[in-house]
Design a protein around this motif. Structure first.
Motif, PDB file in Angstrom:
ATOM      1  N   VAL A   6      -0.264  -1.339  11.843  1.00 48.59           N
ATOM      2  CA  VAL A   6      -0.292  -2.498  12.742  1.00 48.59           C
ATOM      3  C   VAL A   6      -1.742  -2.940  12.960  1.00 48.59           C
ATOM      4  CG1 VAL A   6       0.275  -3.305  15.072  1.00 48.59           C
ATOM      5  CG2 VAL A   6       1.779  -1.668  13.918  1.00 48.59           C
ATOM      6  N   ASP A   7      -1.974  -4.240  12.849  1.00 48.21           N
ATOM      7  CA  ASP A   7      -3.259  -4.823  13.242  1.00 48.21           C
ATOM      8  C   ASP A   7      -3.149  -5.217  14.707  1.00 48.21           C
ATOM      9  OD1 ASP A   7      -4.512  -4.671  10.743  1.00 48.21           O
ATOM     10  OD2 ASP A   7      -3.728  -6.618  10.118  1.00 48.21           O
ATOM     11  N   THR A   8      -4.137  -4.825  15.505  1.00 45.71           N
ATOM     12  CA  THR A   8      -4.133  -5.128  16.941  1.00 45.71           C
ATOM     13  C   THR A   8      -5.431  -5.837  17.315  1.00 45.71           C
ATOM     14  OG1 THR A   8      -2.818  -3.147  17.356  1.00 45.71           O
ATOM     15  CG2 THR A   8      -3.926  -4.126  19.251  1.00 45.71           C
ATOM     16  N   ARG A  64       0.484  -7.309  14.995  1.00 53.07           N
ATOM     17  CA  ARG A  64       1.271  -7.793  13.859  1.00 53.07           C
ATOM     18  C   ARG A  64       1.283  -6.710  12.795  1.00 53.07           C
ATOM     19  NH1 ARG A  64      -1.895 -10.779   9.452  1.00 53.07           N
ATOM     20  NH2 ARG A  64      -3.977 -10.017   9.824  1.00 53.07           N
ATOM     21  N   PRO A  65       2.329  -6.698  11.969  1.00 51.00           N
ATOM     22  CA  PRO A  65       2.376  -5.726  10.879  1.00 51.00           C
ATOM     23  C   PRO A  65       1.242  -5.984   9.888  1.00 51.00           C
ATOM     24  CG  PRO A  65       4.463  -6.925  11.063  1.00 51.00           C
ATOM     25  CD  PRO A  65       3.502  -7.556  12.012  1.00 51.00           C
ATOM     26  N   THR A  66       0.702  -4.932   9.332  1.00 56.60           N
ATOM     27  CA  THR A  66      -0.341  -5.041   8.330  1.00 56.60           C
ATOM     28  C   THR A  66       0.308  -5.134   6.958  1.00 56.60           C
ATOM     29  OG1 THR A  66      -1.817  -3.711   9.687  1.00 56.60           O
ATOM     30  CG2 THR A  66      -2.404  -3.941   7.382  1.00 56.60           C
ATOM     31  N   GLY A  67       0.292  -6.287   6.364  1.00 54.60           N
ATOM     32  CA  GLY A  67       0.812  -6.458   5.012  1.00 54.60           C
ATOM     33  C   GLY A  67       2.324  -6.457   4.939  1.00 54.60           C
ATOM     34  N   LEU A  68       2.824  -6.534   3.699  1.00 52.84           N
ATOM     35  CA  LEU A  68       4.267  -6.581   3.466  1.00 52.84           C
ATOM     36  C   LEU A  68       4.942  -5.232   3.672  1.00 52.84           C
ATOM     37  CD1 LEU A  68       4.331  -8.777   0.244  1.00 52.84           C
ATOM     38  CD2 LEU A  68       4.892  -9.471   2.580  1.00 52.84           C
ATOM     39  N   ASN A  69       4.245  -4.162   3.362  1.00 52.71           N
ATOM     40  CA  ASN A  69       4.815  -2.811   3.454  1.00 52.71           C
ATOM     41  C   ASN A  69       4.168  -2.072   4.626  1.00 52.71           C
ATOM     42  OD1 ASN A  69       6.457  -3.030   1.039  1.00 52.71           O
ATOM     43  ND2 ASN A  69       4.513  -3.049  -0.043  1.00 52.71           N
ATOM     44  N   SER A  70       4.477  -2.527   5.822  1.00 58.55           N
ATOM     45  CA  SER A  70       3.812  -1.979   7.003  1.00 58.55           C
ATOM     46  C   SER A  70       4.493  -0.738   7.572  1.00 58.55           C
ATOM     47  CB  SER A  70       3.700  -3.050   8.085  1.00 58.55           C
ATOM     48  OG  SER A  70       4.984  -3.447   8.514  1.00 58.55           O
ATOM     49  N   VAL A  71       5.625  -0.350   6.989  1.00 58.14           N
ATOM     50  CA  VAL A  71       6.307   0.873   7.420  1.00 58.14           C
ATOM     51  C   VAL A  71       6.456   1.778   6.202  1.00 58.14           C
ATOM     52  CG1 VAL A  71       8.377   1.876   8.447  1.00 58.14           C
ATOM     53  CG2 VAL A  71       7.579  -0.369   9.212  1.00 58.14           C
ATOM     54  N   ARG A  72       5.823   2.947   6.258  1.00 61.49           N
ATOM     55  CA  ARG A  72       5.867   3.905   5.157  1.00 61.49           C
ATOM     56  C   ARG A  72       6.552   5.170   5.659  1.00 61.49           C
ATOM     57  NH1 ARG A  72       2.617   4.281   0.570  1.00 61.49           N
ATOM     58  NH2 ARG A  72       1.287   2.678   1.477  1.00 61.49           N
TER      59      ARG A  72
END
Length: 116
Positions: free
Chosen positions: A23-25, A36-44
């Motif tokens: 997450v970018d804060t 906001r989520p960082t990039g398209l694959n923000s959940v690993r």
């Protein structure tokens, strides 16, 4: 390039999964935050998988497969309750070889890989 599939040896019940959120804060002076989520694959996802009570053949098959990937090369594996295989990298691998009984076990950490 074709990707290899983890050998079809059943993992033990109850593997644990841990999602990591990227997450970018932005913090503003009045205490307000935007995230906001960082990039398209923000959940690993990271799975802790165990293979218990393995015969020598199954042990050599799974351990050899995972060790040969050297924590670098991805493979396909389908987690429980999911409908399709995903790409994974084994980042941690430990095993117990038999002493009294003729069974072995493997513990592995699979980290989701978003490579091509």
């Amino acid at each position: 390039m074709e990707i290899d599939v983890l050998p079809d040896v059943c993992a033990s019940y109850s593997p644990g999964v841990s999602p990591a959120f990227s997450v970018d804060t932005v913090q503003f002076g009045d205490g307000y935050q935007q995230r906001r989520p960082t990039g398209l694959n923000s959940v690993r996802e990271t799975w802790n998988v165990s293979f218990n009570n393995l015969s020598q053949d199954d042990y050599e098959l799974v351990y050899g497969f995972l060790k040969s990937r050297q924590g670098v090369h991805a493979f396909l594996w389908q987690p429980p309750w999911e409908y399709a295989a995903k790409r994974w990298v084994c980042t941690d691998l430990t095993s117990t070889r038999p002493s009294n009984f003729q069974v072995a076990s493997i513990q592995a950490t699979f980290v989701e890989d978003f490579g091509l």
